[in-house]
Design a protein around this motif. Structure first.
Motif, PDB file in Angstrom:
ATOM      1  N   HIS A   2       0.725  -1.434  -0.191  1.00  0.00           N
ATOM      2  CA  HIS A   2       0.068   0.109  -0.047  1.00  0.00           C
ATOM      3  C   HIS A   2       0.791   0.901  -0.008  1.00  0.00           C
ATOM      4  N   ARG A  16      -5.890  -4.391  -1.815  1.00  0.00           N
ATOM      5  CA  ARG A  16      -7.781  -3.634  -2.418  1.00  0.00           C
ATOM      6  C   ARG A  16      -6.723  -2.011  -3.232  1.00  0.00           C
ATOM      7  N   GLY A  17      -7.731  -2.481  -4.120  1.00  0.00           N
ATOM      8  CA  GLY A  17      -7.468  -1.077  -5.032  1.00  0.00           C
ATOM      9  C   GLY A  17      -6.475  -1.660  -6.069  1.00  0.00           C
ATOM     10  N   ASN A  19      -5.627  -3.054  -9.061  1.00  0.00           N
ATOM     11  CA  ASN A  19      -6.492  -3.513 -10.294  1.00  0.00           C
ATOM     12  C   ASN A  19      -6.534  -3.269 -11.484  1.00  0.00           C
TER      13      ASN A  19
END
Ligand code: HEC
Length: 113
Positions: A2, A16-17, A19
């Protein structure tokens, strides 16, 4: 992972994210043979790649992101935790489910061998 912006260009399981398909997906990283199609995939080479992809592969579309040695080692250690997907293999001869084969993917029966 992150905060480094890796997900702006890569699919990364568990982040998360992450993608984007601008760069190659990093799924099952531990099984990857080569980095950027050129360098044997080992932890040390991956750290060098993450610190300075342009030095290893000038002109690569992956930019230098200014990771420190420690950050690159942490990211590499994380990527090597991404092993084989836990999904059981589909036995030969069974039809693939609709989510396993794309609409245009043929054949829909998994070949033997
Ligand atoms: C601006 C888009 C971009 C960002 C941001 C980016 N990458 Fe990449 N990355 C790429 C591209 C494009 C490639 C393919 C490079 C090549 O083959 O020369 C790549 C290749 C890689 C590879 C080798 C993949 C393979 O299959 O050979 C790894 C590992 C990787 N990046 C990890 C990271 C990590 C970790 C970060 C965050 C610190 C990151 N990348 C940030 C675009 C990006």
């Amino acid at each position: 992972m992150h905060g480094y912006g890796c997900g702006a260009c890569h699919v990364i399981p568990g982040i998360r994210g992450a993608n984007s398909w601008a760069g190659p997906p990093l799924n099952e990283w531990a099984r990857r043979g080569y980095i950027a199609g050129r360098f044997p995939n080992s932890p040390d080479v991956l750290v060098a790649w993450l610190r300075d992809p342009q030095a290893l592969s000038p002109g690569s579309a992956m930019p230098n992101l200014g990771l420190t040695e420690t950050e690159a080692r942490d990211a590499a250690a994380f990527l090597f935790t991404l092993g084989a997907s836990r999904l059981p293999p589909v036995p030969a001869g069974l039809p693939l489910g609709p989510k396993e084969a794309g609409p245009r993917e043929e054949p829909r029966i998994r070949p033997r061998g």
